[in-house]
Write an enzyme that holds these catalytic residues in place. Structure first.
Site, mmCIF file in Angstrom:
data_model
loop_
_atom_site.group_PDB
_atom_site.id
_atom_site.type_symbol
_atom_site.label_atom_id
_atom_site.label_comp_id
_atom_site.label_asym_id
_atom_site.label_seq_id
_atom_site.Cartn_x
_atom_site.Cartn_y
_atom_site.Cartn_z
ATOM 1 N N GLY A 12 13.249 -3.298 -5.086
ATOM 2 C CA GLY A 12 12.914 -4.720 -5.119
ATOM 3 C C GLY A 12 12.072 -5.018 -6.340
ATOM 4 O O GLY A 12 11.182 -5.854 -6.316
ATOM 5 N N SER A 14 12.711 -6.238 -9.392
ATOM 6 C CA SER A 14 13.056 -7.220 -10.423
ATOM 7 C C SER A 14 12.321 -8.547 -10.293
ATOM 8 O O SER A 14 12.389 -9.388 -11.185
ATOM 9 C CB SER A 14 14.569 -7.484 -10.405
ATOM 10 N N ARG A 15 11.614 -8.757 -9.182
ATOM 11 C CA ARG A 15 10.926 -10.040 -9.004
ATOM 12 C C ARG A 15 9.738 -9.883 -8.059
ATOM 13 O O ARG A 15 9.557 -8.843 -7.417
ATOM 14 C CB ARG A 15 11.897 -11.085 -8.450
ATOM 15 N N ASN A 90 9.355 -1.137 -1.982
ATOM 16 C CA ASN A 90 8.889 -2.517 -1.953
ATOM 17 C C ASN A 90 9.938 -3.502 -1.446
ATOM 18 O O ASN A 90 9.581 -4.583 -0.962
ATOM 19 C CB ASN A 90 8.456 -2.926 -3.369
ATOM 20 N N SER A 143 3.911 -5.178 6.081
ATOM 21 C CA SER A 143 3.530 -6.579 6.289
ATOM 22 C C SER A 143 2.558 -6.688 7.446
ATOM 23 O O SER A 143 2.596 -5.896 8.396
ATOM 24 C CB SER A 143 4.773 -7.422 6.581
ATOM 25 N N TYR A 156 11.962 -8.377 11.620
ATOM 26 C CA TYR A 156 11.194 -7.984 10.440
ATOM 27 C C TYR A 156 9.909 -7.278 10.849
ATOM 28 O O TYR A 156 9.564 -6.221 10.300
ATOM 29 C CB TYR A 156 10.883 -9.239 9.629
ATOM 30 N N LYS A 160 8.817 -3.416 9.998
ATOM 31 C CA LYS A 160 7.595 -3.093 9.269
ATOM 32 C C LYS A 160 6.654 -2.229 10.106
ATOM 33 O O LYS A 160 5.940 -1.380 9.561
ATOM 34 C CB LYS A 160 6.890 -4.379 8.823
#
Length: 246
Positions: A12, A14-15, A90, A143, A156, A160
């Site tokens: 993850g 690239s941003r 990430n 998270s 989610y 996590k």
């Protein structure tokens, strides 16, 4: 240049928070591997990193929910560098859904795949190679939902929570030469925040002790610490980086 001659792989990357970590490691001398689903975004960031820092940046397309993609990523990176010194798991995904009974099997599997299956496969494959070689550091990005699950993010949150468990278990599995730690992030102003309603934004700002959400660059300090010799006696830890979530 504390990470000179080190190879750092960020999924993850690239941003958002991943991009911030890639740039921070590159600025300190590391060769960085930028892994994400969209190769164009990886290549754009890799070119910018090379121009700014003059180091090595390798873009690799990878959907971490795919077991075979994870294996291919590992082979590509070891084929290029022969090592990974720091792995940052990430990549994350938390799609919205109208109600729990409307969560589809495909959505559930996708969320578990990106947030838990990918980190398990990459952590297992790379951690094993690290332990057989010169050691290294694995950093998982979890998270606050793992311990403060909400009704609108349960798949989610479950994934996590599993990632927190993987952190402690892999720390035991790959010690003493591999350290495995986790950054348990609160609300950060990344691309995912664009989907927040005004009510959600206001709730975060009112409830957090710091009265604001985090900026992507604010994950950098924790990542650099866990990756560095400063954390030489730290493994299996979960660090809350959440602005004081109640």
């Amino acid at each position: 240049m504390e990470f000179q001659d080190k190879v750092v792989l960020v999924t993850g990357g690239s941003r958002g928070m991943g991009k911030a970590m890639v740039e921070a490691f590159a600025a300190r001398g590391a060769s960085v591997v930028i892994a994400s689903r969209k190769i164009d975004a990886c290549e754009t960031l890799a070119a910018a990193v090379r121009e700014k820092h003059g180091g090595t940046a390798l873009p690799v397309a990878c959907n971490v929910s795919s077991w075979s993609d994870c294996d291919a990523l590992v082979e590509t990176v070891y084929g290029e560098f022969g090592r990974v010194d720091v792995l940052v798991n990430n990549a994350g995904l938390s799609p919205l859904y109208p109600s729990l009974d409307e969560v589809s099997e495909a959505l559930f599997d996708k969320v578990i795949g990106v947030n838990l299956r990918g980190p398990f496969r990459l952590g297992s494959a790379i951690g094993t190679r690290m332990a057989a070689g010169d050691g290294g550091a694995i950093i998982n990005v979890s998270s606050i939902a793992a311990i403060r699950p909400g009704a609108h993010e349960l798949p989610y949150a479950a994934a996590k929570a599993g990632l927190n468990a993987l952190t402690e278990g892999m720390a035991k599995a790959f010690g003493p030469t591999v350290r495995v730690n986790c950054i348990q992030a609160g609300p950060f102003r990344t691309d995912i925040s664009l989907a927040w309603s005004e009510e959600t934004k206001a709730r975060f700002e009112q409830s957090l002790a710091l009265r604001r959400c985090g900026e992507p660059e604010e994950i950098v300090g924790a990542a650099l610490y866990f990756a560095s010799d400063a954390a030489s006696f730290c493994t299996g830890a979960v660090l809350r980086l959440d602005g004081g979530t109640p």
